[in-house]
Design a protein around this motif. Structure first.
Motif, PDB file in Angstrom:
ATOM      1  N   LEU A   1      25.905 106.272  42.004  1.00 43.83           N
ATOM      2  CA  LEU A   1      26.307 105.507  40.822  1.00 43.83           C
ATOM      3  C   LEU A   1      27.808 105.668  40.683  1.00 43.83           C
ATOM      4  O   LEU A   1      28.342 106.772  40.809  1.00 43.83           O
ATOM      5  N   CYS A   2      28.497 104.565  40.441  1.00 49.68           N
ATOM      6  CA  CYS A   2      29.958 104.591  40.421  1.00 49.68           C
ATOM      7  C   CYS A   2      30.484 105.361  39.206  1.00 49.68           C
ATOM      8  O   CYS A   2      30.061 105.118  38.087  1.00 49.68           O
ATOM      9  N   PRO A   3      31.414 106.299  39.425  1.00 53.02           N
ATOM     10  CA  PRO A   3      31.987 107.038  38.293  1.00 53.02           C
ATOM     11  C   PRO A   3      33.065 106.233  37.567  1.00 53.02           C
ATOM     12  O   PRO A   3      33.551 106.646  36.531  1.00 53.02           O
ATOM     13  N   PHE A   4      33.443 105.097  38.129  1.00 48.74           N
ATOM     14  CA  PHE A   4      34.561 104.345  37.554  1.00 48.74           C
ATOM     15  C   PHE A   4      34.116 103.144  36.716  1.00 48.74           C
ATOM     16  O   PHE A   4      34.921 102.472  36.103  1.00 48.74           O
ATOM     17  N   HIS A   5      32.836 102.816  36.774  1.00 50.93           N
ATOM     18  CA  HIS A   5      32.345 101.802  35.844  1.00 50.93           C
ATOM     19  C   HIS A   5      30.877 102.135  35.527  1.00 50.93           C
ATOM     20  O   HIS A   5      30.256 102.950  36.222  1.00 50.93           O
ATOM     21  N   ASN A   6      30.381 101.517  34.477  1.00 48.08           N
ATOM     22  CA  ASN A   6      29.032 101.823  34.023  1.00 48.08           C
ATOM     23  C   ASN A   6      28.022 101.004  34.801  1.00 48.08           C
ATOM     24  O   ASN A   6      28.091  99.782  34.806  1.00 48.08           O
TER      25      ASN A   6
ATOM     26  N   HIS B   1      34.248 102.657  48.588  1.00 48.08           N
ATOM     27  CA  HIS B   1      34.507 101.388  47.911  1.00 48.08           C
ATOM     28  C   HIS B   1      33.344 101.104  46.978  1.00 48.08           C
ATOM     29  O   HIS B   1      32.193 101.245  47.371  1.00 48.08           O
ATOM     30  N   CYS B   2      33.661 100.687  45.752  1.00 47.91           N
ATOM     31  CA  CYS B   2      32.591 100.299  44.843  1.00 47.91           C
ATOM     32  C   CYS B   2      32.497  98.778  44.835  1.00 47.91           C
ATOM     33  O   CYS B   2      33.465  98.097  44.486  1.00 47.91           O
ATOM     34  N   PHE B   3      31.345  98.249  45.219  1.00 47.78           N
ATOM     35  CA  PHE B   3      31.178  96.797  45.244  1.00 47.78           C
ATOM     36  C   PHE B   3      30.897  96.235  43.857  1.00 47.78           C
ATOM     37  O   PHE B   3      30.779  95.038  43.680  1.00 47.78           O
ATOM     38  N   GLY B   4      30.809  97.121  42.870  1.00 49.04           N
ATOM     39  CA  GLY B   4      30.642  96.668  41.495  1.00 49.04           C
ATOM     40  C   GLY B   4      31.970  96.424  40.817  1.00 49.04           C
ATOM     41  O   GLY B   4      32.215  95.355  40.263  1.00 49.04           O
ATOM     42  N   CYS B   5      32.867  97.420  40.854  1.00 48.84           N
ATOM     43  CA  CYS B   5      34.136  97.263  40.141  1.00 48.84           C
ATOM     44  C   CYS B   5      35.334  97.122  41.067  1.00 48.84           C
ATOM     45  O   CYS B   5      36.456  96.884  40.613  1.00 48.84           O
ATOM     46  N   GLY B   6      35.103  97.287  42.371  1.00 50.56           N
ATOM     47  CA  GLY B   6      36.196  97.042  43.307  1.00 50.56           C
ATOM     48  C   GLY B   6      37.090  98.237  43.598  1.00 50.56           C
ATOM     49  O   GLY B   6      37.997  98.141  44.417  1.00 50.56           O
TER      50      GLY B   6
HETATM   51 ZN   LIG Z   1      32.540 100.905  40.280  1.00 54.36          ZN
END
Ligand SMILES: [Zn+2]
Length: 569
Positions: free
Chosen positions: A36-41, A57-62
């Motif tokens: 789970l990305c620590p940089f977005h929810n 790389h987070c494909f959710g927030c980039g």
């Molecule tokens: Zn993210």
């Protein structure tokens, strides 16, 4: 150990998966790890870590980068501190980094602003001491009041007048250098501005962020105009001369006047036309237009009427309309600019021309060029306009002025827009375009960088976004992603990490992969050109231009006969 070496050592001693797993719950997913990305929810994991490439790389927030980027983001540390933290962890001792580069070196924004203020006062004082400079402004009809308003000044001809003055005043040499007020040459460190009239460039609050200098003696070396280099305060591509003075009047009048030079803006202001600004250099940029967009949705362009001026006007119109600003064009007689015109005919004379300014369609149709090419250019500009009502109005006007049926023009426009829309969606989804593929290879396999650099000619790019990214990459020497983070916008850097982590190629296949991607780009360019000619053909046929129809048919035949590129070099 130097910081660059330290970076390499860190990478060889620390593993990104081990490190991140101390902070996040990483789960294996194919050849990568997920969390789970620590940089977005988020509720489903889109944060990926690649053990092989040592990046995330987070494909959710980039958000993405290497181990250093992770520490910077996760702990909220600046680059140097993140490297120090990791060095300590890896058991490496590093030297204090050499002092260079804005925020890393402890030079603050206010240091630079303060230094610029001191330089402005110095230039101003020198102006009063130099009859040659005072006379230059007088000959140009600039009054003392106006000179005061714009804080005009003069840089004396010696090599280090300003440098010595500022040092004596207690300013540190590295600050002067960083502010772009002096520079290093073969013959030592010298003032950037010498023997020039000085035009301070301010930000919207009126603080001096840079300077423009105009040579007043023809035999003095250097170009007629120079600007400060880019500094942490000043980015040439987004600053506008005169903006702080024009801001209020732009709001009051409801439009901005764009002119070519400093003197155009100053002379206009003095004559009471106070809503004028100038880009720094002839071409208006996207960054400048975005800045204007916050102030107004209407612009009057008064560039020079020579070829360069017309070219700049066309480019500017495209940018303005794309950003939702309506542009009109005022063409002065060749050889005149607002400065010379106002000095001859006054503000009243200048204003009396305003009702004769031309709208987009009218301006293009009065250009003495091939009709079909012109129509195509206008259609492209219209296709970029987001407001459907404005688009409709312009198509109607184009139809009236060219006698081409409105339905036909709409159909051509739709063709252009569908192509653009497809392109936008492809980019948005991060689909595997040849450019994205090449970017991934470029980052992951340094041995192939020169091959890609040679093959990727500027005209081959389909996407401007990737073109910009590659231009920056080509002009930088780097090993690790974290070294280049600073030169990219967040969005660009996200494209880099995302393409790097998605790029999965057998190492034996890399060369062939590059050839294939480049061949695809050649073919895309050709197909694009064919579509364009086909559309031009339809326009030429509708307009009854038989000669043009002939030329286009021949060109089309030739292109089709050549066939597609087969990827052999
Ligand atoms: Zn993210």
């Amino acid at each position: 150990m130097e910081i660059r070496q330290a970076l390499e050592e860190i990478k060889s001693r620390l593993d990104i998966v081990d490190f991140i797993s101390e902070h996040l719950d990483l789960r294996r997913s194919g050849s990568n790890f997920k969390a789970l990305c620590p940089f977005h929810n988020e509720k489903t994991p889109s944060f990926m870590v690649s053990p092989e490439k040592q990046i995330f790389h987070c494909f959710g927030c980039g958000t993405g980068g290497d181990i250093v980027t992770f520490v910077m983001k996760y702990e909220g540390l600046p680059f140097v501190d993140a490297v120090k933290r990791l060095s300590a962890r890896a058991g490496i001792s590093i030297d204090e980094p050499r002092r260079q580069g804005g925020h890393r070196s402890g030079i603050s924004r206010s240091d630079l602003l303060e230094t610029n203020k001191k330089a402005t006062l110095f230039f101003r004082k020198k102006l009063f001491e130099t009859p040659l400079a005072i006379n230059y402004l007088k000959d140009r009809g600039i009054t003392e009041d106006t000179s005061q308003t714009f804080s005009l000044g003069f840089a004396p001809p010696g090599r280090t007048n300003l440098l010595e003055h500022l040092l004596k005043d207690g300013v540190k040499e590295e600050v002067i250098l960083r502010a772009g007020l002096c520079k290093d040459t073969e013959n030592g460190r010298i003032d950037t501005f010498r023997n020039r009239i000085i035009f301070p460039i301010t930000n919207i609050s009126g603080e001096v962020i840079a300077f423009g200098g105009r040579a007043i003696k023809k035999d003095f070396p250097g170009p007629k105009y120079i600007n400060s280099p880019d500094t942490p305060l000043f980015h040439k591509s987004s600053a506008l001369f005169g903006l702080s003075h024009a801001r209020k009047e732009i709001a009051k009048k409801g439009y901005v006047i764009l002119m070519e030079g400093y003197l155009d803006v100053i002379t206009s202001y003095q004559a009471g036309i106070k809503n004028a600004v100038a880009p720094l250099g002839t071409a208006l940029t996207d960054g400048q237009v975005r800045r204007l967009k916050n102030l107004t949705r209407n612009a009057l362009l008064v560039f020079d009427s020579d070829d360069a001026g017309i070219k700049a006007t066309r480019r500017a119109l495209k940018l303005l309309y794309k950003n939702g600003i309506t542009g009109k064009v005022l063409l002065l007689a060749p050889g005149d600019d607002p400065d010379s015109f106002i000095r001859k005919h006054g503000a009243k004379g200048f204003r009396s021309l305003f009702p004769h300014s031309k709208g987009l369609v009218e301006f293009f149709l009065t250009l003495n060029e091939d009709r079909v090419d012109i129509l195509r250019e206008v259609l492209y500009i219209i296709s970029d306009i987001k407001d459907a009502i404005l688009r409709g109005e312009l198509i109607r006007e184009l139809s009236e002025k060219t006698d081409l049926p409105e339905a036909f023009l709409r159909e051509e426009l739709r063709g252009i827009r569908t192509g653009d829309e497809k392109e936008r969606i492809t980019l948005l989804k991060g689909e595997d375009t040849p450019e994205r593929h090449l970017l991934g290879i470029f980052i992951n396999y340094p041995d192939y960088r020169s091959k890609i650099k040679e093959a990727l000619l500027p005209e081959l790019f389909y996407s401007q976004k990737y073109k910009q990214i590659f231009e920056k990459l080509f002009s930088t020497d780097f090993k690790e992603i974290s070294e280049i983070k600073d030169i990219f916008t967040d969005e660009e850097f996200s494209s880099i990490t995302s393409s790097a982590i998605s790029c999965d190629i057998d190492s034996e296949e890399i060369g062939k992969n590059i050839d294939d991607s480049v061949a695809k780009l050649y073919n895309m360019r050709k197909k694009r050109r064919i579509k364009e000619i086909e559309s031009n053909l339809r326009i030429a046929e509708k307009s009854g231009d038989d000669k043009k129809v002939d030329t286009l048919k021949k060109e089309l035949d030739k292109l089709i006969k050549e066939g597609l590129h087969d990827g052999v070099f």
